[in-house]
Design a protein around this motif. Sequence first.
Motif, PDB file in Angstrom:
ATOM      1  N   PRO A  18      12.649  17.854  -7.490  1.00 17.05           N
ATOM      2  CA  PRO A  18      11.908  18.055  -6.241  1.00 17.05           C
ATOM      3  C   PRO A  18      10.703  17.128  -6.187  1.00 17.05           C
ATOM      4  CG  PRO A  18      11.504  19.864  -7.759  1.00 17.05           C
ATOM      5  CD  PRO A  18      12.567  18.986  -8.392  1.00 17.05           C
ATOM      6  N   VAL A  19      10.469  16.613  -5.021  1.00 18.06           N
ATOM      7  CA  VAL A  19       9.311  15.745  -4.817  1.00 18.06           C
ATOM      8  C   VAL A  19       8.091  16.639  -4.654  1.00 18.06           C
ATOM      9  CG1 VAL A  19       8.270  14.028  -3.284  1.00 18.06           C
ATOM     10  CG2 VAL A  19      10.720  13.979  -3.740  1.00 18.06           C
ATOM     11  N   PRO A  20       6.994  16.344  -5.367  1.00 23.26           N
ATOM     12  CA  PRO A  20       5.813  17.196  -5.257  1.00 23.26           C
ATOM     13  C   PRO A  20       5.281  17.248  -3.832  1.00 23.26           C
ATOM     14  CG  PRO A  20       5.437  15.340  -6.775  1.00 23.26           C
ATOM     15  CD  PRO A  20       6.822  15.223  -6.231  1.00 23.26           C
ATOM     16  N   ALA A  21       4.666  18.337  -3.498  1.00 25.51           N
ATOM     17  CA  ALA A  21       4.055  18.493  -2.166  1.00 25.51           C
ATOM     18  C   ALA A  21       2.925  17.484  -2.034  1.00 25.51           C
ATOM     19  CB  ALA A  21       3.543  19.897  -1.987  1.00 25.51           C
ATOM     20  N   VAL A  22       2.543  17.212  -0.805  1.00 26.61           N
ATOM     21  CA  VAL A  22       1.445  16.285  -0.552  1.00 26.61           C
ATOM     22  C   VAL A  22       0.166  16.855  -1.135  1.00 26.61           C
ATOM     23  CG1 VAL A  22       0.056  15.205   1.235  1.00 26.61           C
ATOM     24  CG2 VAL A  22       2.519  15.377   1.510  1.00 26.61           C
ATOM     25  N   VAL A  23      -0.481  16.051  -1.949  1.00 30.64           N
ATOM     26  CA  VAL A  23      -1.744  16.456  -2.563  1.00 30.64           C
ATOM     27  C   VAL A  23      -2.868  15.912  -1.697  1.00 30.64           C
ATOM     28  CG1 VAL A  23      -3.193  16.234  -4.591  1.00 30.64           C
ATOM     29  CG2 VAL A  23      -0.709  16.398  -4.842  1.00 30.64           C
ATOM     30  N   ARG A  24      -3.759  16.758  -1.307  1.00 27.20           N
ATOM     31  CA  ARG A  24      -4.885  16.320  -0.483  1.00 27.20           C
ATOM     32  C   ARG A  24      -6.092  16.143  -1.377  1.00 27.20           C
ATOM     33  NH1 ARG A  24      -2.908  16.298   4.489  1.00 27.20           N
ATOM     34  NH2 ARG A  24      -1.537  17.974   5.088  1.00 27.20           N
ATOM     35  N   ASP A  25      -6.678  14.972  -1.311  1.00 28.56           N
ATOM     36  CA  ASP A  25      -7.842  14.654  -2.120  1.00 28.56           C
ATOM     37  C   ASP A  25      -9.081  15.117  -1.369  1.00 28.56           C
ATOM     38  OD1 ASP A  25      -9.491  13.668  -4.021  1.00 28.56           O
ATOM     39  OD2 ASP A  25      -9.167  11.559  -3.537  1.00 28.56           O
ATOM     40  N   ARG A  67       2.010   9.143 -13.421  1.00 34.83           N
ATOM     41  CA  ARG A  67       2.863  10.291 -13.084  1.00 34.83           C
ATOM     42  C   ARG A  67       4.291  10.112 -13.578  1.00 34.83           C
ATOM     43  NH1 ARG A  67       1.288  12.647  -7.167  1.00 34.83           N
ATOM     44  NH2 ARG A  67      -0.929  12.889  -7.575  1.00 34.83           N
ATOM     45  N   GLY A  68       4.679   8.875 -13.806  1.00 37.88           N
ATOM     46  CA  GLY A  68       6.028   8.606 -14.293  1.00 37.88           C
ATOM     47  C   GLY A  68       7.036   8.565 -13.159  1.00 37.88           C
ATOM     48  N   PRO A  69       8.286   8.252 -13.506  1.00 40.25           N
ATOM     49  CA  PRO A  69       9.305   8.117 -12.472  1.00 40.25           C
ATOM     50  C   PRO A  69       9.723   9.473 -11.905  1.00 40.25           C
ATOM     51  CG  PRO A  69      10.293   7.874 -14.632  1.00 40.25           C
ATOM     52  CD  PRO A  69       8.810   7.979 -14.835  1.00 40.25           C
ATOM     53  N   VAL A  70      10.146   9.440 -10.656  1.00 47.25           N
ATOM     54  CA  VAL A  70      10.733  10.624 -10.024  1.00 47.25           C
ATOM     55  C   VAL A  70      12.234  10.506 -10.221  1.00 47.25           C
ATOM     56  CG1 VAL A  70      11.060  11.875  -7.869  1.00 47.25           C
ATOM     57  CG2 VAL A  70       8.880  10.760  -8.337  1.00 47.25           C
ATOM     58  N   TRP A 103       0.841  -1.206   0.000  1.00 48.13           N
ATOM     59  CA  TRP A 103       0.000   0.000   0.000  1.00 48.13           C
ATOM     60  C   TRP A 103       0.872   1.250   0.000  1.00 48.13           C
ATOM     61  CZ3 TRP A 103      -5.362   0.140  -0.028  1.00 48.13           C
ATOM     62  CH2 TRP A 103      -5.973   1.351   0.290  1.00 48.13           C
ATOM     63  N   ASP A 104       1.839   1.295   0.913  1.00 50.65           N
ATOM     64  CA  ASP A 104       2.718   2.470   1.016  1.00 50.65           C
ATOM     65  C   ASP A 104       3.588   2.632  -0.231  1.00 50.65           C
ATOM     66  OD1 ASP A 104       1.669   3.111   3.491  1.00 50.65           O
ATOM     67  OD2 ASP A 104       3.283   2.143   4.609  1.00 50.65           O
ATOM     68  N   ALA A 105       4.068   1.537  -0.784  1.00 52.31           N
ATOM     69  CA  ALA A 105       4.900   1.608  -1.985  1.00 52.31           C
ATOM     70  C   ALA A 105       4.086   2.007  -3.208  1.00 52.31           C
ATOM     71  CB  ALA A 105       5.572   0.263  -2.228  1.00 52.31           C
ATOM     72  N   SER A 106       2.788   1.799  -3.183  1.00 49.70           N
ATOM     73  CA  SER A 106       1.940   2.090  -4.328  1.00 49.70           C
ATOM     74  C   SER A 106       1.427   3.527  -4.351  1.00 49.70           C
ATOM     75  CB  SER A 106       0.737   1.144  -4.346  1.00 49.70           C
ATOM     76  OG  SER A 106       1.187  -0.183  -4.470  1.00 49.70           O
ATOM     77  N   ARG A 107       1.562   4.212  -3.244  1.00 49.10           N
ATOM     78  CA  ARG A 107       1.099   5.606  -3.216  1.00 49.10           C
ATOM     79  C   ARG A 107       1.920   6.437  -4.187  1.00 49.10           C
ATOM     80  NH1 ARG A 107       1.919   7.022   2.924  1.00 49.10           N
ATOM     81  NH2 ARG A 107       3.944   7.053   1.968  1.00 49.10           N
ATOM     82  N   PRO A 108       1.249   7.291  -4.958  1.00 44.56           N
ATOM     83  CA  PRO A 108       2.027   8.215  -5.778  1.00 44.56           C
ATOM     84  C   PRO A 108       2.875   9.117  -4.874  1.00 44.56           C
ATOM     85  CG  PRO A 108      -0.235   8.117  -6.555  1.00 44.56           C
ATOM     86  CD  PRO A 108      -0.175   7.364  -5.253  1.00 44.56           C
ATOM     87  N   VAL A 109       4.056   9.459  -5.350  1.00 46.32           N
ATOM     88  CA  VAL A 109       4.968  10.289  -4.569  1.00 46.32           C
ATOM     89  C   VAL A 109       4.281  11.599  -4.222  1.00 46.32           C
ATOM     90  CG1 VAL A 109       7.183  11.495  -4.620  1.00 46.32           C
ATOM     91  CG2 VAL A 109       6.966   9.251  -5.679  1.00 46.32           C
ATOM     92  N   GLY A 110       4.419  11.992  -2.967  1.00 44.16           N
ATOM     93  CA  GLY A 110       3.842  13.251  -2.521  1.00 44.16           C
ATOM     94  C   GLY A 110       2.408  13.154  -2.052  1.00 44.16           C
ATOM     95  N   THR A 111       1.868  11.934  -1.965  1.00 40.79           N
ATOM     96  CA  THR A 111       0.499  11.777  -1.473  1.00 40.79           C
ATOM     97  C   THR A 111       0.505  10.992  -0.171  1.00 40.79           C
ATOM     98  OG1 THR A 111       0.118   9.712  -2.663  1.00 40.79           O
ATOM     99  CG2 THR A 111      -0.439  11.752  -3.821  1.00 40.79           C
TER     100      THR A 111
END
Length: 114
Positions: free
Chosen positions: A105-112, A97-100, A14-22
């Motif tokens: 810079p890692v995107p900021a946390v996006v809040r849904d 989103r593609g590779p980082v 689950w944690d590995a599947s989260r898009p970076v910054g979320t």
Amino acid sequence: MNLWFPRRIMLNTWDASRPVGTRTSHGLVNAWWAMWITTLVVGRTGFVSCRTAETAAELYVAAGDVLFADVTGIVAAVLAILVVLSLTRMQNEKALRGPVLAGEPVPAVVRDHR
């Protein structure tokens, strides 16, 4: 280990599947795991009670335990489906989103806000 590892493996996936910054909650995974464990424990208790029951009253109680285990099993199955669907959605979003790249810079946390 067979009771704890499925949850641990799912949380790692689950944690590995989260898009970076979320950020995502583990609530759905925890609910699935709790219902699955409840099904195992109550089902085992009910089946042992069925085998050892000698009176109609004991059989009635044992049947109630088995029925409760069946209901919690159905709830656990529905939660497992929701976990898989959520996991698939997160992995799809991450892939789109593609590779980082290193140094980016890692995107900021996006809040849904849905």
